[in-house]
Design an enzyme around this catalytic site. Structure first.
Site, short mmCIF file in Angstrom:
data_model
loop_
_atom_site.label_atom_id
_atom_site.label_comp_id
_atom_site.label_asym_id
_atom_site.label_seq_id
_atom_site.Cartn_x
_atom_site.Cartn_y
_atom_site.Cartn_z
N CYS A 1 0.83 -1.20 0.00
CA CYS A 1 0.00 0.00 0.00
C CYS A 1 0.87 1.26 0.00
O CYS A 1 1.75 1.40 0.84
CB CYS A 1 -0.90 0.01 1.21
SG CYS A 1 -2.17 1.24 1.04
N ASP B 1 -13.57 -7.61 -8.36
CA ASP B 1 -14.70 -7.40 -9.26
C ASP B 1 -15.87 -8.35 -9.12
O ASP B 1 -16.71 -8.42 -10.03
CB ASP B 1 -14.24 -7.43 -10.74
CG ASP B 1 -13.24 -6.34 -11.07
OD1 ASP B 1 -13.01 -5.47 -10.21
OD2 ASP B 1 -12.67 -6.37 -12.18
N ARG C 1 -15.96 -4.12 -2.64
CA ARG C 1 -16.87 -3.03 -2.97
C ARG C 1 -18.33 -3.45 -3.09
O ARG C 1 -19.23 -2.66 -2.76
CB ARG C 1 -16.39 -2.35 -4.25
CG ARG C 1 -15.08 -1.59 -4.07
CD ARG C 1 -14.47 -1.21 -5.39
NE ARG C 1 -14.08 -2.39 -6.16
CZ ARG C 1 -13.78 -2.38 -7.46
NH1 ARG C 1 -13.85 -1.25 -8.14
NH2 ARG C 1 -13.41 -3.49 -8.05
C1 LIG Z 1 -12.62 1.89 0.18
C2 LIG Z 1 -11.60 0.80 0.04
C3 LIG Z 1 -10.65 0.63 1.04
C4 LIG Z 1 -9.71 -0.40 0.94
N1 LIG Z 1 -8.85 -0.61 1.98
C5 LIG Z 1 -8.07 -1.73 1.98
C6 LIG Z 1 -7.31 -2.10 3.13
O1 LIG Z 1 -7.35 -1.45 4.18
N2 LIG Z 1 -6.54 -3.21 3.05
C7 LIG Z 1 -6.48 -3.98 1.91
O2 LIG Z 1 -5.78 -5.00 1.90
N3 LIG Z 1 -7.21 -3.65 0.83
C8 LIG Z 1 -8.01 -2.57 0.84
N4 LIG Z 1 -8.82 -2.32 -0.24
C9 LIG Z 1 -8.86 -3.25 -1.37
C10 LIG Z 1 -9.97 -4.31 -1.18
O3 LIG Z 1 -9.70 -5.11 -0.04
C11 LIG Z 1 -10.11 -5.23 -2.42
O4 LIG Z 1 -8.88 -5.90 -2.62
C12 LIG Z 1 -10.45 -4.46 -3.69
O5 LIG Z 1 -11.47 -3.53 -3.45
C13 LIG Z 1 -10.87 -5.41 -4.82
O6 LIG Z 1 -11.98 -6.16 -4.46
P1 LIG Z 1 -13.48 -5.78 -4.97
O7 LIG Z 1 -13.43 -5.68 -6.46
O8 LIG Z 1 -14.35 -6.91 -4.47
O9 LIG Z 1 -13.82 -4.47 -4.35
C14 LIG Z 1 -9.72 -1.27 -0.18
C15 LIG Z 1 -10.67 -1.07 -1.17
C16 LIG Z 1 -11.60 -0.07 -1.07
C17 LIG Z 1 -12.63 0.07 -2.14
#
Ligand SMILES: Cc1cc2nc3c(=O)[nH]c(=O)nc-3n(C[C@H](O)[C@H](O)[C@H](O)COP(=O)(O)O)c2cc1C
Length: 345
Positions: free
Chosen positions: A102, A206, A229
């Site tokens: 990150c 996704d 998300r």
């Molecule tokens: C608002 C937001 C905050 C996030 N914060 C973190 C986090 O603290 N740690 C982490 O490993 N990933 C974080 N992510 C990434 C998500 O864990 C995930 O890997 C990413 O959104 C893809 O998955 P999705 O398509 O189901 O959203 C964050 C994503 C979003 C949208």
């Protein structure tokens, strides 16, 4: 069934992704009620934990009804990660997750953090330090690699398993991609199909519908799916996926009563955990999501977002329940937003 060390999860578990400013205890409570099998906290800075920063400490709050739950930490050097792991130990979660790559300024500024995805040796050293420092099972969440030319997840998975991690969640994008394009799960499948890999591999990226979850389960063979998300404002995604995987049929979308009740619970938990002022304020961004699809709901939302007490909010929610009793909300596709300003992991 799927096992992470001694923790037993159901067949094809659904994980709530760690999300900064989202996956706090109030949100986790409603995801748990609706079928999340394993949840993670928001990421917590190891430096923050060591400095005893209030915000970092507060993120350590976990509750028994949330189990199994993992606390996620991030950091750029072995010593601070190991120290942070020891602090986490005391709070007794079920597992400790490390977030790699990150680009938080504080960390990246010191030449670590974001660079970790480019430097597998460093990633392995950091992981090793955490595994040695804690008695908890350690899991890792990461992306495919740094950029298009360094998709090193297959090597990363083997080497992290060798130093003792017990599960790996992979977001099918590179760091450079942020949220652009579509998550590519083919490399996730390669990791899963590697005969050397025996820890659970969770796919992420996704998933926004029960149909896609089942399609990806069958196509990529992962042990479970992590959802981020799609759960924001729609915690019912977990139960809908479970039902679809089991029966091949779509569940009816949540009724107005269910939507309002979940909103009430989120509100209650929010006040309990954050206190009356912050709790009410931070709840404001959730109303539109929970009440989405009800005609004329804008007017209610506009009223809700200026109210200052739980009683006032509850009264408006009563009105919504009464005025829309029996109304059937159409199933609308979930829109996955881009969150470029947040941690892209
Ligand atoms: C608002 C937001 C905050 C996030 N914060 C973190 C986090 O603290 N740690 C982490 O490993 N990933 C974080 N992510 C990434 C998500 O864990 C995930 O890997 C990413 O959104 C893809 O998955 P999705 O398509 O189901 O959203 C964050 C994503 C979003 C949208």
């Amino acid at each position: 069934m799927v096992k992470i060390d001694k923790i037993v999860l159901p067949e094809f578990p659904l994980l709530l992704a760690p999300m900064e400013d989202v996956s706090d205890p109030p949100f986790r409570a409603v995801c748990k009620d609706n079928g999340a099998d394993l949840m993670y906290t928001e990421f917590i800075s190891s430096e923050g934990l060591i400095r005893d920063a209030i915000k970092s400490r507060q993120k350590l709050d976990i509750f028994d009804y949330e189990r199994p739950i993992g606390i996620q930490i991030f950091g750029g050097d072995e010593e601070s990660l190991a120290l942070a792991a020891k602090i986490v130990d005391v709070t007794n979660p079920d597992m400790l997750d490390i977030n790699f790559g990150c680009p938080v300024k504080k960390v990246a500024g010191k030449g670590a953090g974001a660079g970790v995805l480019k430097d597998i040796d460093l990633m392995v050293r950091l992981t090793d330090a955490v595994v040695k420092a804690t008695r908890l099972p350690v899991t890792v969440k990461t992306r495919l690699g740094w950029d298009e030319n360094s998709k090193n997840i297959e090597e990363v998975a083997e080497r992290l398993q060798d130093v003792g991690i017990k599960a790996l969640s992979i977001h099918g994008r590179t760091r450079s991609q942020m949220y652009k394009g579509e998550a590519d799960w083919t490399l996730i499948a390669n990791v899963k199909n590697n005969p050397r890999i025996h820890m659970p591999i969770f796919g992420n990226g996704d998933i926004d519908s029960p149909q896609k979850a089942l399609e990806y389960k069958n196509r990529y063979g992962v042990d479970g799916i992590m959802i981020g998300r799609a759960a924001i404002g729609y915690p019912w995604i977990f139960r809908e996926i479970k039902h679809y995987v089991k029966t091949g049929e779509l569940m009816d979308p949540p009724t107005v009563d269910e939507r309002v009740e979940v909103c009430r619970k989120h509100l209650r938990k929010s006040l309990e955990w954050k206190g009356p002022i912050v709790g009410i304020n931070e709840m404001r961004r959730h109303y539109a999501n929970y009440l989405k699809g009800l005609p004329g709901i804008k007017e209610y939302r506009n009223r809700l977002v200026v109210l200052k007490t739980m009683e006032e909010v509850e009264a408006v929610l009563d009105e919504v329940q009464e005025n829309y009793a029996g109304y059937v909300i159409e199933r609308n596709p979930i829109v996955l937003e881009n969150y470029h300003q947040h941690c892209p992991l």
